[in-house]
Scaffold this active site. Structure first.
Site, PDB file in Angstrom:
ATOM      1  N   HIS A  17       0.842  -1.205   0.000  1.00 36.88           N
ATOM      2  CA  HIS A  17       0.000   0.000   0.000  1.00 36.88           C
ATOM      3  C   HIS A  17       0.874   1.251   0.000  1.00 36.88           C
ATOM      4  CE1 HIS A  17      -3.134  -2.553   2.309  1.00 36.88           C
ATOM      5  NE2 HIS A  17      -3.616  -2.379   1.094  1.00 36.88           N
ATOM      6  N   LYS A  41     -18.265  -5.741   8.107  1.00 34.22           N
ATOM      7  CA  LYS A  41     -17.025  -6.480   8.368  1.00 34.22           C
ATOM      8  C   LYS A  41     -16.405  -6.023   9.676  1.00 34.22           C
ATOM      9  CE  LYS A  41     -14.366  -7.862   4.606  1.00 34.22           C
ATOM     10  NZ  LYS A  41     -13.386  -7.547   3.566  1.00 34.22           N
ATOM     11  N   ARG A  90      -1.894  -6.011  -8.559  1.00 33.91           N
ATOM     12  CA  ARG A  90      -0.907  -7.040  -8.238  1.00 33.91           C
ATOM     13  C   ARG A  90      -0.828  -8.095  -9.332  1.00 33.91           C
ATOM     14  NH1 ARG A  90      -3.593  -8.241  -2.544  1.00 33.91           N
ATOM     15  NH2 ARG A  90      -5.299  -8.156  -4.018  1.00 33.91           N
ATOM     16  N   SER A 127      -3.430  -7.336   2.931  1.00 36.96           N
ATOM     17  CA  SER A 127      -3.640  -7.189   4.380  1.00 36.96           C
ATOM     18  C   SER A 127      -4.126  -8.497   4.989  1.00 36.96           C
ATOM     19  CB  SER A 127      -4.658  -6.077   4.658  1.00 36.96           C
ATOM     20  OG  SER A 127      -4.150  -4.833   4.286  1.00 36.96           O
TER      21      SER A 127
END
Length: 159
Positions: A17, A41, A90, A127
């Site tokens: 990040h 969440k 990614r 993460s």
């Protein structure tokens, strides 16, 4: 003033990040890090904790602002006159989803999305993966800033 936003949940912020945020901070006059609030969440870190960690690890850039957001990212952009979203990619699998989001965001308000390829060092990093490895006692010291590593270790000791 050229503005952009780097959105995400950042639970916790990783070196991947930070790489994207640092690169965006060199391209734009002002970069917002928008920390997503998802009430459905349960994060490892509360929103305020994430914001504080991000502010500390991005302080050296000088042109990064960190704020929470809830709702549509394009509304966050519109309220702050931000014409661009910066997203790290990614892998090809990221592109499919992110392209759909970019096209939707552009169609809604004209906000552009800039895709930045992730540094190969961080191409596997997320993460979720950091949290999982850390929970099982794995070494994540090379994946997060030292401040985040300390916060992560403290939080996992509490649980």
């Amino acid at each position: 003033m050229r503005r952009a936003v780097c959105p995400g949940s950042f639970d916790p912020i990783t070196n991947g990040h930070l790489d994207i945020i640092a690169r965006a901070s060199r391209l734009y006059d002002e970069v917002y890090v928008a920390v997503m609030i998802n009430k459905s969440k349960k994060g490892l870190f509360e929103i305020d904790e994430r914001i504080d960690l991000i502010r500390q690890v991005t302080a050296e850039y000088g042109n990064v602002r960190v704020e929470a957001f809830h709702g549509l990212l394009v509304d966050f952009c519109k309220q702050r006159d931000i014409p661009a979203i910066v997203k790290g990619l990614r892998a090809v699998s990221d592109f499919d989803y992110e392209l759909q989001m970019a096209q939707m965001n552009n169609g809604l308000t004209g906000v552009e999305t800039l895709f930045v390829p992730t540094n190969p060092t961080y191409s596997f990093l997320s993460s979720s993966l950091v949290k999982e490895v850390a929970q099982w006692g794995g070494d994540v010291s090379h994946l997060v800033p030292p401040l985040v590593l300390t916060a992560l270790a403290e939080r996992l000791r509490e649980d």
